[in-house]
Motif scaffolding. Sequence first.
Motif: not given
Length: 385
Positions: A324-328, A340-344, A348-356
């Motif tokens: 859907d977001l075409l991100i590798d 991911l932060q730019l597309k959604t 950034m804190e939520m993105i980093n926590e999710a990646v973790g």
Amino acid sequence: MNKTFKIYAVIFIVVMIIIALFEVNKTESTDWRKNFDLNQKSPFGLFVFDHEIKNLFKNKVKKIDQTPYDYYNQNKKESHNILVIESEIDRQSWNKILNAVSTGSDAMLIVSEIPRDISDSIGYYDSKISFEDENVLKLTDTKYQNDFIKLDKFPSGRGFTFIKPNVEVLGKTVEKNNTDQANFIKIKFGKGNIYVHCEPLFITNYYLLKPGNVKYTQDVFSYLEDKETLWFVESNSKTSQFFLRFILSNPALKYAWWVLLGGLVLFIFFNAKRKQRIVPVIEPLKNTSVDFVKSIGNLYLQEGDFHDMMAKKAQYFLNKVRMDLLIDTQNLDEEFAKKLQLKTGKPMEMINEAVGFIKKAQDPYASVMKEDLGRMNKLLDEILK
């Protein structure tokens, strides 16, 4: 109760009220039908004659509720009298009566007509010879000159127009505007005699109850010898068993019967028009995918394998990001987090926590708690929202 039924109910009630009003206000009418029924007290019934016949025949009369054909097939009788009064007798039964007469019995037939071939074989021909409203019945024997009956109500007007020489005339019909006509005859037949009277009205209730008329009736039956008399009443008994006879003989029941039939006809008429068939309700096919997923989830929860559930959730999330977001998603590094932060547009804190949490799910040796699964599921759903 639907509207149509209410309309029918109102119409039925109105009709019944109208009929009831007619019944209350109408005058009692007399039944002048020539029924010759033993149980009828109407003018032309035989109720009075039926109750007086025992005295007339000195208790030597016997009612037979069978046809003459059936009776004589089952019984052998010595010389006797036979009485038939305006009954519908079949031809075979008439032949049985003639056979009994030929062997020495006497028959008194008080009938307006019998089958033509039977009357021809006896020696007479009967027909309608008068349409007068009144006439007088007399006997030809001089000793009975003072005994007669005046028919002032619906005389049949029948008489004998052709008589063979061996037939003796015993009675006649006298009218003002016509010549006298034979109505009572005697025929010698074999060893017995046949007496035929073609005007049965003289033994009905109306005429027997009139003063002076009984003597004429006694004179007519005096021609029969003093012996046992068989009165065949089979036809009358059969007719009285017909269930509609009672209904139609009672005016109130007759009106109710016709109203019932009319109501049924109207009901059929107004309901005969075509109506649309009821369209059945078809339930749509139920989507069981959600139920299936819930069942699988409950299975994992019961097993307690939170790490495997986190891995599958992470795998599903990364697939959605690629499609859907075409991100590798090959490397989950800082560059991935920024894209991911730019597309959604999520913090950034939520993105980093999710990646973790994703990296932890991909590590087969990481320790995972139920709370970690719940937090990760909430974060990933929020990011893709």
